[in-house]
Design a protein around this motif. Structure first.
Motif, PDB file in Angstrom:
ATOM      1  N   ILE A 140       3.021  15.070 -20.949  1.00  0.00           N
ATOM      2  CA  ILE A 140       3.549  14.531 -19.689  1.00  0.00           C
ATOM      3  C   ILE A 140       2.415  14.314 -18.686  1.00  0.00           C
ATOM      4  CG2 ILE A 140       4.990  15.081 -17.690  1.00  0.00           C
ATOM      5  CD1 ILE A 140       6.925  16.453 -19.663  1.00  0.00           C
ATOM      6  N   ILE A 141       1.500  15.282 -18.592  1.00  0.00           N
ATOM      7  CA  ILE A 141       0.382  15.159 -17.655  1.00  0.00           C
ATOM      8  C   ILE A 141      -0.506  13.973 -18.023  1.00  0.00           C
ATOM      9  CG2 ILE A 141      -1.749  16.284 -16.906  1.00  0.00           C
ATOM     10  CD1 ILE A 141      -0.165  18.956 -17.102  1.00  0.00           C
ATOM     11  N   PHE A 142      -0.822  13.825 -19.299  1.00  0.00           N
ATOM     12  CA  PHE A 142      -1.672  12.701 -19.710  1.00  0.00           C
ATOM     13  C   PHE A 142      -0.954  11.367 -19.550  1.00  0.00           C
ATOM     14  CE2 PHE A 142      -4.299  15.856 -22.107  1.00  0.00           C
ATOM     15  CZ  PHE A 142      -5.483  15.597 -21.424  1.00  0.00           C
ATOM     16  N   ALA A 143       0.341  11.328 -19.789  1.00  0.00           N
ATOM     17  CA  ALA A 143       1.096  10.086 -19.571  1.00  0.00           C
ATOM     18  C   ALA A 143       1.105   9.716 -18.090  1.00  0.00           C
ATOM     19  CB  ALA A 143       2.517  10.239 -20.096  1.00  0.00           C
ATOM     20  N   ALA A 144       1.288  10.711 -17.222  1.00  0.00           N
ATOM     21  CA  ALA A 144       1.261  10.446 -15.782  1.00  0.00           C
ATOM     22  C   ALA A 144      -0.127   9.994 -15.340  1.00  0.00           C
ATOM     23  CB  ALA A 144       1.687  11.695 -15.006  1.00  0.00           C
ATOM     24  N   ALA A 145      -1.170  10.594 -15.894  1.00  0.00           N
ATOM     25  CA  ALA A 145      -2.539  10.189 -15.546  1.00  0.00           C
ATOM     26  C   ALA A 145      -2.828   8.769 -16.019  1.00  0.00           C
ATOM     27  CB  ALA A 145      -3.547  11.160 -16.156  1.00  0.00           C
ATOM     28  N   SER A 148       0.827  -1.210   0.000  1.00  0.00           N
ATOM     29  CA  SER A 148       0.000   0.000   0.000  1.00  0.00           C
ATOM     30  C   SER A 148       0.858   1.256   0.000  1.00  0.00           C
ATOM     31  CB  SER A 148      -0.920   0.005   1.222  1.00  0.00           C
ATOM     32  OG  SER A 148      -1.823  -1.054   1.162  1.00  0.00           O
ATOM     33  N   VAL A 149       1.904   1.247   0.794  1.00  0.00           N
ATOM     34  CA  VAL A 149       2.793   2.416   0.852  1.00  0.00           C
ATOM     35  C   VAL A 149       3.520   2.589  -0.474  1.00  0.00           C
ATOM     36  CG1 VAL A 149       4.863   3.357   1.969  1.00  0.00           C
ATOM     37  CG2 VAL A 149       3.060   2.313   3.348  1.00  0.00           C
ATOM     38  N   ARG A 150       3.963   1.503  -1.067  1.00  0.00           N
ATOM     39  CA  ARG A 150       4.645   1.580  -2.363  1.00  0.00           C
ATOM     40  C   ARG A 150       3.689   2.105  -3.442  1.00  0.00           C
ATOM     41  NH1 ARG A 150       6.178  -3.690  -3.302  1.00  0.00           N
ATOM     42  NH2 ARG A 150       4.379  -3.977  -4.612  1.00  0.00           N
ATOM     43  N   THR A 151       2.455   1.623  -3.432  1.00  0.00           N
ATOM     44  CA  THR A 151       1.469   2.085  -4.407  1.00  0.00           C
ATOM     45  C   THR A 151       1.155   3.560  -4.195  1.00  0.00           C
ATOM     46  OG1 THR A 151       0.511  -0.109  -4.507  1.00  0.00           O
ATOM     47  CG2 THR A 151      -0.836   1.680  -5.318  1.00  0.00           C
ATOM     48  N   TRP A 152       0.936   3.951  -2.940  1.00  0.00           N
ATOM     49  CA  TRP A 152       0.668   5.348  -2.631  1.00  0.00           C
ATOM     50  C   TRP A 152       1.853   6.221  -3.037  1.00  0.00           C
ATOM     51  CZ3 TRP A 152       3.054   8.718   0.838  1.00  0.00           C
ATOM     52  CH2 TRP A 152       2.402   9.926   1.023  1.00  0.00           C
ATOM     53  N   GLY A 153       3.057   5.752  -2.778  1.00  0.00           N
ATOM     54  CA  GLY A 153       4.246   6.501  -3.153  1.00  0.00           C
ATOM     55  C   GLY A 153       4.364   6.690  -4.655  1.00  0.00           C
ATOM     56  N   TYR A 195      -3.364   3.004 -14.456  1.00  0.00           N
ATOM     57  CA  TYR A 195      -2.862   1.629 -14.461  1.00  0.00           C
ATOM     58  C   TYR A 195      -2.555   1.155 -13.046  1.00  0.00           C
ATOM     59  CZ  TYR A 195       0.219  -2.327 -15.128  1.00  0.00           C
ATOM     60  OH  TYR A 195       0.789  -3.564 -15.038  1.00  0.00           O
ATOM     61  N   VAL A 196      -1.891   1.991 -12.256  1.00  0.00           N
ATOM     62  CA  VAL A 196      -1.529   1.614 -10.884  1.00  0.00           C
ATOM     63  C   VAL A 196      -2.787   1.374 -10.046  1.00  0.00           C
ATOM     64  CG1 VAL A 196      -0.465   2.456  -8.746  1.00  0.00           C
ATOM     65  CG2 VAL A 196       0.722   2.717 -10.917  1.00  0.00           C
ATOM     66  N   VAL A 237       4.403  10.232  -6.636  1.00  0.00           N
ATOM     67  CA  VAL A 237       5.482  10.579  -7.570  1.00  0.00           C
ATOM     68  C   VAL A 237       4.900  10.970  -8.929  1.00  0.00           C
ATOM     69  CG1 VAL A 237       7.400   9.611  -8.901  1.00  0.00           C
ATOM     70  CG2 VAL A 237       7.285   9.249  -6.440  1.00  0.00           C
ATOM     71  N   LEU A 238       3.907  10.226  -9.405  1.00  0.00           N
ATOM     72  CA  LEU A 238       3.292  10.563 -10.690  1.00  0.00           C
ATOM     73  C   LEU A 238       2.551  11.899 -10.619  1.00  0.00           C
ATOM     74  CD1 LEU A 238       2.042   7.023 -11.676  1.00  0.00           C
ATOM     75  CD2 LEU A 238       3.772   8.373 -12.883  1.00  0.00           C
ATOM     76  N   LEU A 239       1.941  12.196  -9.475  1.00  0.00           N
ATOM     77  CA  LEU A 239       1.294  13.491  -9.287  1.00  0.00           C
ATOM     78  C   LEU A 239       2.319  14.612  -9.327  1.00  0.00           C
ATOM     79  CD1 LEU A 239      -1.215  15.203  -8.502  1.00  0.00           C
ATOM     80  CD2 LEU A 239      -0.538  14.815  -6.134  1.00  0.00           C
ATOM     81  N   VAL A 240       3.455  14.428  -8.655  1.00  0.00           N
ATOM     82  CA  VAL A 240       4.509  15.440  -8.634  1.00  0.00           C
ATOM     83  C   VAL A 240       5.075  15.651 -10.040  1.00  0.00           C
ATOM     84  CG1 VAL A 240       6.838  15.935  -7.769  1.00  0.00           C
ATOM     85  CG2 VAL A 240       5.066  15.118  -6.212  1.00  0.00           C
ATOM     86  N   VAL A 241       5.202  14.587 -10.812  1.00  0.00           N
ATOM     87  CA  VAL A 241       5.683  14.715 -12.199  1.00  0.00           C
ATOM     88  C   VAL A 241       4.732  15.599 -13.004  1.00  0.00           C
ATOM     89  CG1 VAL A 241       5.988  13.432 -14.357  1.00  0.00           C
ATOM     90  CG2 VAL A 241       7.007  12.587 -12.251  1.00  0.00           C
ATOM     91  N   GLY A 242       3.429  15.386 -12.848  1.00  0.00           N
ATOM     92  CA  GLY A 242       2.456  16.213 -13.556  1.00  0.00           C
ATOM     93  C   GLY A 242       2.504  17.670 -13.126  1.00  0.00           C
TER      94      GLY A 242
END
Length: 93
Positions: free
Chosen positions: A41-46, A11-16, A51-52, A20-25
């Motif tokens: 980049i935003i759409f790729a992160a979304a 759960s922590v790994r998934t949340w992390g 997927y996650v 990270v993907l939110l910060v990238v966006g």
């Protein structure tokens, strides 16, 4: 049906990874990248976030090709309609 338990480390790994993907966006916009590149980049992160979430929280591990086809069919239809209708709309205001 297989019962699997949620683990704290998973759960922590998934949340992390979602953070990270939110910060990238957010960084794509904050760094002042060109608008088109920032959108990609935003759409790729979304997409990666989707997927996650689907993989871990919804447990979509092995779906048939039919499920993916049904999910992609509206997207393909939208793209085809856009290419067919936009020139007609642009030429006849």
């Amino acid at each position: 049906m297989e019962q699997t338990e949620f683990s704290i480390s998973g759960s922590v790994r998934t949340w992390g990874s979602l953070v990270v993907l939110l910060v990238v966006g957010v960084l794509a916009v904050a760094l002042g990248l060109p608008r088109g590149l920032a959108l990609w980049i935003i759409f790729a992160a979304a997409t990666a976030q989707t997927y996650v979430i689907g993989r871990y929280y919804m447990r979509l591990r092995s779906e048939d090709v039919l499920i993916y086809t049904l999910a992609l069919l509206p997207v393909v239809t939208l793209i085809v309609l856009a290419f067919v209708l936009i020139p007609d709309i642009a030429m006849h205001p």
